[in-house]
Every structure is written in C-alpha cells, then in structure tokens.
Design a protein around this motif. Structure first.
Motif, PDB file in Angstrom:
ATOM      1  N   UNK A  30      -1.215  -6.968  -9.975  1.00 52.89           N
ATOM      2  CA  UNK A  30      -0.149  -6.886 -10.363  1.00 52.89           C
ATOM      3  C   UNK A  30       0.766  -7.281  -9.107  1.00 52.89           C
ATOM      4  N   UNK A  31       1.522  -8.749  -9.769  1.00 52.79           N
ATOM      5  CA  UNK A  31       2.241  -8.698  -7.970  1.00 52.79           C
ATOM      6  C   UNK A  31       3.462  -9.643  -8.906  1.00 52.79           C
ATOM      7  N   UNK A  32       4.662  -8.951  -8.513  1.00 54.46           N
ATOM      8  CA  UNK A  32       6.465  -9.296  -9.051  1.00 54.46           C
ATOM      9  C   UNK A  32       6.604  -9.336  -7.724  1.00 54.46           C
ATOM     10  N   UNK A  33       7.469 -10.707  -8.248  1.00 59.32           N
ATOM     11  CA  UNK A  33       7.990 -11.139  -6.330  1.00 59.32           C
ATOM     12  C   UNK A  33       9.501 -12.286  -6.780  1.00 59.32           C
ATOM     13  N   UNK A  34      10.941 -11.301  -6.868  1.00 62.46           N
ATOM     14  CA  UNK A  34      12.030 -11.405  -7.063  1.00 62.46           C
ATOM     15  C   UNK A  34      13.033 -12.715  -5.911  1.00 62.46           C
TER      16      UNK A  34
ATOM     17  N   UNK B 273       9.219  -8.800  -3.134  1.00 59.22           N
ATOM     18  CA  UNK B 273       8.227  -8.717  -3.689  1.00 59.22           C
ATOM     19  C   UNK B 273       7.277  -7.429  -3.070  1.00 59.22           C
ATOM     20  N   UNK B 274       6.743  -7.167  -4.852  1.00 60.92           N
ATOM     21  CA  UNK B 274       5.515  -6.181  -5.025  1.00 60.92           C
ATOM     22  C   UNK B 274       4.438  -6.560  -5.525  1.00 60.92           C
ATOM     23  N   UNK B 275       3.109  -5.919  -4.689  1.00 58.29           N
ATOM     24  CA  UNK B 275       2.047  -5.940  -4.947  1.00 58.29           C
ATOM     25  C   UNK B 275       0.924  -4.841  -5.087  1.00 58.29           C
ATOM     26  N   UNK B 276       0.190  -4.727  -6.443  1.00 56.57           N
ATOM     27  CA  UNK B 276      -0.020  -3.489  -6.218  1.00 56.57           C
ATOM     28  C   UNK B 276      -1.965  -3.832  -6.834  1.00 56.57           C
ATOM     29  N   UNK B 277      -2.786  -3.221  -5.920  1.00 52.49           N
ATOM     30  CA  UNK B 277      -4.256  -3.270  -6.371  1.00 52.49           C
ATOM     31  C   UNK B 277      -4.802  -2.370  -6.530  1.00 52.49           C
ATOM     32  N   UNK B 278      -5.948  -2.995  -7.385  1.00 54.40           N
ATOM     33  CA  UNK B 278      -6.854  -1.522  -7.524  1.00 54.40           C
ATOM     34  C   UNK B 278      -8.772  -2.378  -7.698  1.00 54.40           C
ATOM     35  N   UNK B 279      -9.418  -1.630  -7.281  1.00 53.30           N
ATOM     36  CA  UNK B 279     -11.075  -2.207  -7.457  1.00 53.30           C
ATOM     37  C   UNK B 279     -11.892  -0.463  -7.664  1.00 53.30           C
ATOM     38  N   UNK B 280     -12.016  -0.894  -9.450  1.00 53.84           N
ATOM     39  CA  UNK B 280     -12.912   0.307  -9.778  1.00 53.84           C
ATOM     40  C   UNK B 280     -14.638  -0.193  -9.817  1.00 53.84           C
ATOM     41  N   UNK B 281     -15.679   0.284  -8.689  1.00 60.60           N
ATOM     42  CA  UNK B 281     -16.896   0.214  -8.792  1.00 60.60           C
ATOM     43  C   UNK B 281     -17.305   1.870 -10.090  1.00 60.60           C
TER      44      UNK B 281
ATOM     45  N   UNK C  39      -0.783  -0.565  -2.399  1.00 63.54           N
ATOM     46  CA  UNK C  39       0.100  -0.588  -2.464  1.00 63.54           C
ATOM     47  C   UNK C  39       1.256  -1.773  -1.703  1.00 63.54           C
ATOM     48  N   UNK C  40       1.663  -2.687  -1.939  1.00 59.80           N
ATOM     49  CA  UNK C  40       2.167  -3.056  -0.558  1.00 59.80           C
ATOM     50  C   UNK C  40       4.269  -3.707  -0.930  1.00 59.80           C
ATOM     51  N   UNK C  41       4.635  -3.973  -0.205  1.00 59.25           N
ATOM     52  CA  UNK C  41       5.710  -4.551  -0.215  1.00 59.25           C
ATOM     53  C   UNK C  41       6.045  -5.792   0.724  1.00 59.25           C
TER      54      UNK C  41
ATOM     55  N   UNK D 174       8.139  -9.984   6.436  1.00 58.80           N
ATOM     56  CA  UNK D 174       7.710  -8.522   7.048  1.00 58.80           C
ATOM     57  C   UNK D 174       7.118  -7.949   5.719  1.00 58.80           C
ATOM     58  N   UNK D 175       6.408  -7.257   5.605  1.00 61.52           N
ATOM     59  CA  UNK D 175       5.608  -6.027   4.346  1.00 61.52           C
ATOM     60  C   UNK D 175       5.323  -5.372   5.800  1.00 61.52           C
ATOM     61  N   UNK D 176       4.800  -4.278   4.486  1.00 59.91           N
ATOM     62  CA  UNK D 176       4.094  -2.610   4.756  1.00 59.91           C
ATOM     63  C   UNK D 176       3.788  -2.846   3.665  1.00 59.91           C
TER      64      UNK D 176
END
Length: 769
Positions: free
Chosen positions: A426-430, A439-447, A456-458, A472-474
C-alpha cells in the motif's frame, strides 16, 4: 543672414570633406541602431525563453487520417506552435531548424502533427525502427503530456522518420521513469524534400486525466541528430537536467513544461479492457532426459474505476515475452540488481518508489522497501503467479497504489521447492505545493507456513524551488528474520529493525551537488524489497562542475568528485569507502564523451571472503588505488562504442576489469550489439579471469514486426544461453510471440553440451469496451 541660410546648403553639399564623412556617420548611426535592436531582441528572446508557452488545442468533428501527410482539415485550422529553443549546444538560442506542431482532438482521441523542416534533409539520421528503441540516437520528436497538470507526472510519446515508437511514463518528474510501459497509440512518419513529418493518434483510453480540467501540461522536443542539437518548445536550460544523465533526461522535467489549453468535452475511459492470452510450449531438459509440455490460458484486465483510478487484474500470469536478464561480472560480496521488465508491474510503477533518489543510475541500488522482482522469481527461476491485482492512480492531491499478488508453490528440476506466498503493498503520497510530497508505504509478505514480514515507512520529498531538493525517510520492519544480506554479522542482542535517511541536492547552471546520509540497522529486512547490504551508515557527498566550452572541438568539460563511505551501524567501524576524483572529462562537439577517474577504495573484511571457489581473501583492512576510464562515441553513428575499464590494486593484489560494447546500426532494419565484460584478477591466494560475452541481433521488418536474438557466454559459469523472440503487433495492443530458448553447459565455446531447450508460443488479443 537670409543669403547665408540660402547659400549654406549649397556650400555644405559642395564640401568634399562632408561627403567623405557620410560613411562614418552612417556607420556610427547604424551601429547604434543595431546595438539597440540587438538589446531589444535579447530582452524579447530572454522573455520568450523563460515564459511558459501556451497552445490552444483544436476541437475537430472529423477524425484525422494518420498517414504522415498533413493535409487533413484539422491541420488547416489548428493553431501552430513554432518557437523552439536550444538546450544543447547553445543554451537559450533559437533552434537552428524550423519546427511546427499542432494538436487537435475529438471526444475520444488526441492527434498531434509535427513538421520538422531541415536545410539538409539528405543528412537525416534515422536508423531505429524497433519498438522502444533508443530514438534519441536519431532525428526524433517527442510529445510530453501532463494530463492532470500537476507538474509532476506525465506520458511521453516519441517517434523518428521511420515511424518507430517509444513511450515512457514519468513519475515525480525524472525521479522514476518507466520506458518499458507500452501504451496503445499509433504514429506515421514521412520524409520529403523539406525534412520530415510525424502524425500521432493517441486514444484517450490510453491516458488518465481529469475531464473537468481544460488545461494540460505540454512540451515538445526535437532532436536534430545530424547537428547533435536538442531543442524544446518550452525551454529547459542546461542546468535543469536530471543529475542522473542531463543529456537524456532533461525533457522529463514536467514542472518546466508549457500549457495545452482548450480541451473541452473529453470523455474519460471507464471501460473494461480485456487481454486474454493462450500459451503453448515445450521444454526439453536434455541433461535430465525429460520433457515438460504446457498449454495454458490466462487473462489480463484493466478497468478504469474513475477518471484517475485504474484497476489492473491478472490471472495465471505468464511472462514468456520478457527478454532474459543480462549476465554480469560480480567482484563484490553483495547481490546483483536486475531491473523489472514485466508489463504487469510497470504502469505507474513510480508511485511505489520510496526513500532517497538514486543519484547515479550506473551505481547499484542500495535499498528498495518494495521491489516487484521479489514476486514471481526465485534466484532467476520463475514462480507461477496465480492472481494479481493492482490499483493505481490519483484522488485529489493524493497518489495511490495498492498491490496484492499470490504465488503458487512450485518445484524445480534440481529438487528444490518454493512455497506459496502472498504480497501486499500500500502506497499513498500527498502532493505538497508545486513539486513536493509526503508519503506512506506499507508492505507485507506472507510465506504460508513461514514468516510474516511487514515494513512500514514514511518519506518526504521537498523541492522549494527549481534548484534545491530535500528528501528524508524512515522505515521499520516487524519481524526478526535473518537479514537478506548475510555478509554482515550483527552483534548478539542488537534488535534494531529500522532504516532512515535524508539527502539534499542542488543544481543550477553548470553546478550540481548533493549530500546523502542514511542508516540501515542490522535487523531491518524488507522481504518484499531489495537490500544490497545491512547494518550500515552511509555518507555520500557529490560535486560536479560542467561548464559549456564550445571551442577547440570541446562542447563541455567537467570536474567530478564524490565520497561514498559505509560504516557498521552497530559498531561505528569503517566497512568500505570509495573516493573518486575526475578532473579530466569532456564531451566533444561531435558528441563523443570521455572521462578519467582516480579511485581509492577501502574495504574492511570482518570475515574471510571467498571471491571465487578456492580463492579466499583473509579478513582484514585493505586499501587499494586505481584508475577508471570510461567513454562513448556519438550514438547516432552507424558504428558507436561505449566502454568502461579500471586498472589498479585490488585487495592485496591487482585487477583489470571493465566492459565494452560495440553497436552497429547497419540500416533501419538491422542492428547488432556486441558486448564483453572482463575481470582479470591476480591475488596471492590465486588468480582468475572471468569473461562474459553477449551478442544482440535485431531485425525490424517494420515498426510492428521484429525478431530479437540475444546470445550470452559466461566462461566462469561455463554456460552458453540463447534467447530468440519473434514479435508481431498485428493490431494495437495485441501481439503474437514466438520464443525459443536454448542453454548449453560449455567448458569452452568448442565444447558444448545441450542443457535445456524451450519453445513457447503466446497469443494475446486486446478487447476494449
């Protein structure tokens, strides 16, 4: 007195000295007037250069016949754009050749007509005809459309006198480009005694736009290759190009585009586009004396949910048409990075980009929290994708991307297996202001049956003006799985799982400078992404000065300096450092470019490094100096050369390494490229030489029919591989592919044993409603 007045004119006319002075007086008066006119012209030119131009699109009730002949009624009435300004070689000067363009539209189609006059039409360079070829090597014209007028994102359509097609998606200006995207559009070009013409037809169903907005961003570029000249309708100065490659990416500065107005009554496409496909193939595993056969059906679908949101769906996905990866020589202890080539992941791929910008495309990527090649591939082997869905687009001032893909459990010929997995992104950027965003980034990998990894990052991208940029990012990962880079040894008890960084860049005129600082902790693990190394803190200052010379056969000269330093984040110990200085680099008036760099590298090995089987470099600290020379000849020539070599110390030994490619453009129908990568290393622990040879042959019968052959030989892997792809675009958006793959175990080119042989046929058919 009256007699004097009456006689004075006569005496003046009779005075020979007065007559002799007339030329001087006239010259002085003429020079003064010329200087005044020149000053006025300079002021007018500077005003015209810096003002953003505007063009009114013409609404036509009749469709345009796209044949390259500009005789349709729409072109008799449409407004013309004609003032083009050089970016190279004479920045800000009028183009040396005249160019005119017009734009017309119906409710469902956009048409562009371009007339490129040329005073030397017999010298036109036009050798490319392949889809998505490097058209900047030829005479070419490109149209950039910022359909939301957000000054950030755009579509680019390009052609040459052969009618070849190239299209690019531009995200956040030049930060992320997707040349692999293939839109549905058509173009026709024609040569004539006055130059050449091009006529585009772009279905509005190919574009995403806001029908309530009557103004788009617009720019048009012309490459006059036989003069090595670049000219743009909306001027882009030499200092506004991309730090990555100013000569190729400057046109994608969307914020500097002009405006296209008068767009009324456009009908956005919310229809469903279906592309069913059938794949049939057979694979012979010669060494194992077995055969696999395949007959399968699949479906790709595209649904316009709204004027700016697009949903892509894929079922039983197949990527048979994708060219194989190019093999590389690796002298490092880190993984290699291969770019994404698969169509499903390409459109609007820039929305998912996160973190600091890549300052140099020739350097390896350090980190991508999401990297689509982690889906459906395992060590280069294909893992079947069962279902995939991707929602991308814009809502108000937001850019949105959502991805969900599931892969199947699969086994390989060597007996290994890969379990089923699901990937969610999921990626959203204002958008903030004219060119900034957060922006915001969320990823998930389910093996399934294994670990569940989440990130999760901004990130922030702030551009206060046309010269400065701040980023900048975290980010943080949620599990404690072992990091993907096994070369690091985090201390016991170090449970940090975050990454962060910031960077600042400046570019104006001939100066470009940047400074990036980032930190990745030992346990940060983006399982849905790519991480070159872990547990590091990086400092990366860069400076480049590139003044225009335009004399003595030299177009520009440059000075470049950089430091790339990595320390262990957990201990503060130096792990590696590169210092590079180039004071001798130039680009010639004939568009040849060369540079010579002095490079000093420091490597701290915390444990022995097996660089090749049986050759182990002991742990310790090493410093080695070397020289690196790189360059290229004018890529518009029939035969052109590009290469990069380095020589010098290597750990406690020596090395010669590099690569070179020779490109032969025999005609618009035939092109060949021969490449060679070399690593010749001498160490106290042992010597080795690695060679990778590649040969590409491309035959383009027309812009819609081509055959590509790619043969590689890697003497270290003792492998020869051939990939032959026949592609017929028999109607817009619909293809027929015939693919042949063959690999051999090869102790040498003369000693080959067949390993695998594969034949695949893929047929696609686009249906739009």
């Amino acid at each position: 007195m009256s007699r004097w007045f009456l006689s004075s004119p006569t005496r003046l006319l009779a005075n020979r000295r007065w007559w002799q002075a007339l030329p001087t007086l006239a010259l002085v008066a003429g020079v003064g007037a010329a200087q005044e006119r020149a000053a006025q012209e300079r002021v007018a030119q500077e005003r015209a250069v810096h003002e953003r131009p505007r063009l009114v699109a013409y609404a036509t009730a009749l469709p345009v016949l796209v044949d390259g002949i500009l005789d349709d009624s729409a072109w008799q009435a449409a407004e013309k754009g004609s003032e083009f300004w050089q970016r190279d070689p004479d920045d800000g000067a009028p183009a040396t050749e005249r160019t005119e363009f017009q734009i017309a539209y119906t409710a469902t189609m956009l048409f562009v007509a371009i007339r490129a006059w040329d005073s030397q039409p017999e010298t036109l360079v036009a050798m490319e005809m392949e889809r998505d070829g490097d058209l900047y090597r030829d005479e070419s014209v490109a149209v950039l459309l910022d359909t939301f007028h957000d000054r950030r994102n755009a579509y680019c359509f390009e052609t040459n006198p052969n009618g070849a097609r190239r299209d690019v998606l531009v995200s956040d200006e030049e930060r992320e480009l997707t040349p692999q995207w293939d839109g549905v559009w058509s173009v026709a070009s024609r040569r004539d005694p006055e130059g050449w013409t091009a006529e585009f037809a772009i279905p509005l169903s190919t574009l995403r736009f806001d029908p309530a907005r009557e103004t788009w961003g617009l720019n048009v570029r012309r490459m006059i290759r036989h003069k090595n000249e670049e000219a743009n309708w909306a001027h882009i100065d030499r200092g506004s190009g991309s730090p990555r490659d100013p000569s190729r990416y400057a046109f994608y500065r969307v914020s500097l585009a002009g405006e296209l107005t008068g767009l009324e009554g456009l009908v956005p496409s919310r229809s469903l586009a279906l592309k069913p496909f059938v794949v049939a193939g057979a694979t012979d595993h010669v060494a194992l004396e077995s055969r696999d056969q395949e007959l399968d059906l699949g479906l790709d679908a595209k649904w316009g949910l709204s004027r700016s949101l697009n949903l892509d769906l894929t079922y039983n996905t197949d990527f048979a048409e994708v060219e194989v990866d190019q093999q590389q020589v690796n002298l490092t202890r880190f993984s290699l990075f291969f770019p994404e080539k698969r169509e499903f992941f390409l459109e609007n791929a820039g929305i998912f980009e996160f973190g600091l910008p890549n300052r140099d495309p020739f350097e390896p990527v350090l980190m991508k929290p999401f990297f689509s090649r982690r889906i459906g591939l395992d060590a280069g082997r294909e893992v079947p994708i069962e279902l995939g869905a991707r929602l991308t687009g814009r809502i108000g001032g937001w850019n949105l991307g959502v991805l969900e893909v599931t892969t199947e459990e699969t086994g390989f010929q060597d007996g290994s297996r890969v379990g089923a997995s699901s990937f969610t992104v999921i990626r959203a950027k204002r958008n903030l202001g004219r060119r900034s965003g957060i922006g915001l980034l969320m990823t998930r990998r389910d093996d399934r049956g294994g670990d569940d990894n989440r990130v999760v990052g901004v990130d922030l991208d702030w551009k206060p003006d046309d010269h400065w940029d701040f980023a900048a990012f975290v980010a943080d990962s949620s599990d404690q799985a072992a990091p993907t880079d096994t070369t690091s040894e985090p201390p016991i008890g170090d449970q940090d799982s975050w990454a962060a960084g910031y960077g600042v860049g400046y570019q104006k005129g001939d100066v470009r400078a940047s400074f990036d600082h980032s930190r990745v902790s030992a346990r940060f693990d983006p399982a849905s992404g790519f991480l070159l190394r872990s547990d590091y803190e990086r400092l990366n200052p860069r400076f480049r000065y590139r003044p225009q010379v335009n004399r003595f056969g030299i177009r520009s000269w440059f000075l470049e300096a950089l430091v790339d330093r990595f320390e262990r984040a957990s201990t503060g110990e130096l792990e590696s450092e590169t210092v590079s200085l180039s004071a001798l680099g130039w680009r010639s008036m004939r568009d040849d470019g060369w540079s010579l760099n002095w490079v000093q590298e420091t490597e701290q090995l915390f444990r022995p490094f097996e660089i090749r089987p049986g050759i182990v470099i002991p742990a310790g600290r090493y410093r080695f100096d070397g020289w690196r020379i790189g360059g290229r000849t004018n890529e518009g020539r029939r035969v052109n050369l590009r290469g990069r070599f380095e020589v010098g110390d290597f750990y406690d030994g020596e090395r010669i390494a590099g690569n070179v490619s020779v490109n032969i453009r025999a005609s618009r129908f035939f092109r060949a490229e021969t490449s060679w990568s070399l690593a010749d290393v001498s160490l106290p622990q042992g010597d080795f030489v690695t060679n990778v040879f590649g040969e590409r042959l491309s035959v383009s019968v027309s812009p819609t029919l081509r055959v590509n052959t790619f043969v590689q030989y890697n003497d270290e892997a003792e492998l020869v591989a051939a990939n032959v792809r026949f592609n017929w675009l028999y109607r817009p958006g619909s293809d027929l592919y015939l693919v042949f793959n063959q690999s051999w175990d090869a102790a040498s080119l003369d000693d080959r044993r067949a390993r695998d042989r594969q034949v695949i046929v893929k047929f696609t058919y686009l249906v739009q409603r």
